[in-house]
Design a protein around this motif. Sequence first.
Motif, mmCIF file in Angstrom:
data_model
loop_
_atom_site.group_PDB
_atom_site.id
_atom_site.type_symbol
_atom_site.label_atom_id
_atom_site.label_comp_id
_atom_site.label_asym_id
_atom_site.label_seq_id
_atom_site.Cartn_x
_atom_site.Cartn_y
_atom_site.Cartn_z
ATOM 1 N N VAL A 43 0.855 -1.177 0.000
ATOM 2 C CA VAL A 43 0.000 0.000 0.000
ATOM 3 C C VAL A 43 0.897 1.235 0.000
ATOM 4 O O VAL A 43 1.743 1.389 0.878
ATOM 5 N N ILE A 44 0.714 2.085 -1.006
ATOM 6 C CA ILE A 44 1.490 3.321 -1.114
ATOM 7 C C ILE A 44 0.550 4.492 -0.868
ATOM 8 O O ILE A 44 -0.541 4.554 -1.455
ATOM 9 N N VAL A 57 -2.783 0.504 -4.257
ATOM 10 C CA VAL A 57 -2.560 -0.839 -3.748
ATOM 11 C C VAL A 57 -2.009 -1.651 -4.902
ATOM 12 O O VAL A 57 -2.660 -1.794 -5.938
ATOM 13 N N ILE A 58 -0.791 -2.149 -4.721
ATOM 14 C CA ILE A 58 -0.141 -2.937 -5.757
ATOM 15 C C ILE A 58 -0.265 -4.403 -5.364
ATOM 16 O O ILE A 58 0.146 -4.796 -4.277
ATOM 17 N N GLU A 59 -0.865 -5.159 -6.258
ATOM 18 C CA GLU A 59 -1.135 -6.564 -5.978
ATOM 19 C C GLU A 59 -0.841 -7.383 -7.235
ATOM 20 O O GLU A 59 -1.531 -7.238 -8.240
ATOM 21 N N PHE A 60 0.179 -8.201 -7.169
ATOM 22 C CA PHE A 60 0.473 -9.102 -8.277
ATOM 23 C C PHE A 60 0.486 -8.390 -9.628
ATOM 24 O O PHE A 60 -0.255 -8.735 -10.531
ATOM 25 N N GLU A 61 1.283 -7.372 -9.753
ATOM 26 C CA GLU A 61 1.448 -6.597 -10.974
ATOM 27 C C GLU A 61 0.226 -5.751 -11.338
ATOM 28 O O GLU A 61 0.212 -5.110 -12.373
ATOM 29 N N GLU A 62 -0.806 -5.747 -10.532
ATOM 30 C CA GLU A 62 -1.991 -4.912 -10.757
ATOM 31 C C GLU A 62 -1.943 -3.743 -9.784
ATOM 32 O O GLU A 62 -1.660 -3.921 -8.614
ATOM 33 N N ASN A 63 -2.238 -2.552 -10.277
ATOM 34 C CA ASN A 63 -2.271 -1.369 -9.430
ATOM 35 C C ASN A 63 -3.707 -0.885 -9.322
ATOM 36 O O ASN A 63 -4.356 -0.646 -10.340
ATOM 37 N N ARG A 64 -4.186 -0.750 -8.100
ATOM 38 C CA ARG A 64 -5.534 -0.249 -7.855
ATOM 39 C C ARG A 64 -5.445 1.110 -7.180
ATOM 40 O O ARG A 64 -4.729 1.275 -6.200
ATOM 41 N N LYS A 65 -6.152 2.073 -7.709
ATOM 42 C CA LYS A 65 -6.181 3.419 -7.136
ATOM 43 C C LYS A 65 -7.295 3.465 -6.101
ATOM 44 O O LYS A 65 -8.415 3.027 -6.379
ATOM 45 N N VAL A 66 -6.973 3.977 -4.926
ATOM 46 C CA VAL A 66 -7.939 4.033 -3.835
ATOM 47 C C VAL A 66 -7.976 5.448 -3.274
ATOM 48 O O VAL A 66 -6.930 6.037 -3.011
ATOM 49 N N SER A 67 -9.174 5.960 -3.104
ATOM 50 C CA SER A 67 -9.380 7.233 -2.431
ATOM 51 C C SER A 67 -10.314 6.979 -1.255
ATOM 52 O O SER A 67 -11.301 6.245 -1.392
ATOM 53 N N ILE A 68 -9.989 7.570 -0.130
ATOM 54 C CA ILE A 68 -10.852 7.444 1.043
ATOM 55 C C ILE A 68 -11.152 8.839 1.568
ATOM 56 O O ILE A 68 -10.514 9.806 1.185
ATOM 57 N N VAL A 99 -9.715 -1.210 -0.503
ATOM 58 C CA VAL A 99 -10.060 -0.125 0.421
ATOM 59 C C VAL A 99 -9.815 -0.568 1.854
ATOM 60 O O VAL A 99 -9.245 0.174 2.660
ATOM 61 N N LEU A 100 -10.204 -1.793 2.176
ATOM 62 C CA LEU A 100 -9.977 -2.314 3.524
ATOM 63 C C LEU A 100 -8.476 -2.419 3.818
ATOM 64 O O LEU A 100 -8.029 -2.088 4.922
ATOM 65 N N ALA A 101 -7.684 -2.837 2.831
ATOM 66 C CA ALA A 101 -6.228 -2.922 3.019
ATOM 67 C C ALA A 101 -5.634 -1.545 3.305
ATOM 68 O O ALA A 101 -4.744 -1.411 4.155
ATOM 69 N N VAL A 102 -6.128 -0.515 2.620
ATOM 70 C CA VAL A 102 -5.659 0.849 2.884
ATOM 71 C C VAL A 102 -5.988 1.245 4.319
ATOM 72 O O VAL A 102 -5.141 1.783 5.042
ATOM 73 N N GLN A 103 -7.199 0.965 4.748
ATOM 74 C CA GLN A 103 -7.600 1.316 6.116
ATOM 75 C C GLN A 103 -6.746 0.573 7.148
ATOM 76 O O GLN A 103 -6.311 1.152 8.148
ATOM 77 N N ILE A 104 -6.487 -0.699 6.903
ATOM 78 C CA ILE A 104 -5.659 -1.495 7.817
ATOM 79 C C ILE A 104 -4.226 -0.975 7.827
ATOM 80 O O ILE A 104 -3.627 -0.793 8.895
ATOM 81 N N ALA A 105 -3.671 -0.739 6.645
ATOM 82 C CA ALA A 105 -2.290 -0.251 6.554
ATOM 83 C C ALA A 105 -2.140 1.098 7.242
ATOM 84 O O ALA A 105 -1.133 1.357 7.913
#
Length: 127
Positions: A43-44, A57-68, A99-105
């Motif tokens: 999580v960056i 969130v970078i996961e297995f070569e996939e990048n997901r953009k997250v805004s909270i 999103v949950l990973a961002v909150q946890i991180a």
Amino acid sequence: DDSVQALGKLLPDGLVVAAFDLVDHGKGLPGSLDVPIDLISLVIKYTTSWGRSFFEVIEFEENRKVSIDLPSPTVCYCSCPAFAFNVLMSDKQATCKHVLAVQIARKLNMCIERAITQDELVAVLCD
């Protein structure tokens, strides 16, 4: 922990574990080049000069953009298909694993923090 058990009662089976898995795989990775790319997830947190934060969130070569903490009825957003379908369209889930990973991180201080310029932000969001 009580918080994890409470999350497990509120969210679908496997979602909490998947989110923790995303955060845990990123532990200690910056600078480590000997980890296979298919095992990397992290999580960056990007922070702009005007104080706004965005996450990736970078996961297995996939990048997901997250805004909270968005000023809208939907207080968070993720670029993954699960968020679009299960959260926005069908209201099956309250969130996705990213999103949950961002909150946890954030809670565990496990985000990799980076300052970002306006041009870099555009590049990240358009990638």
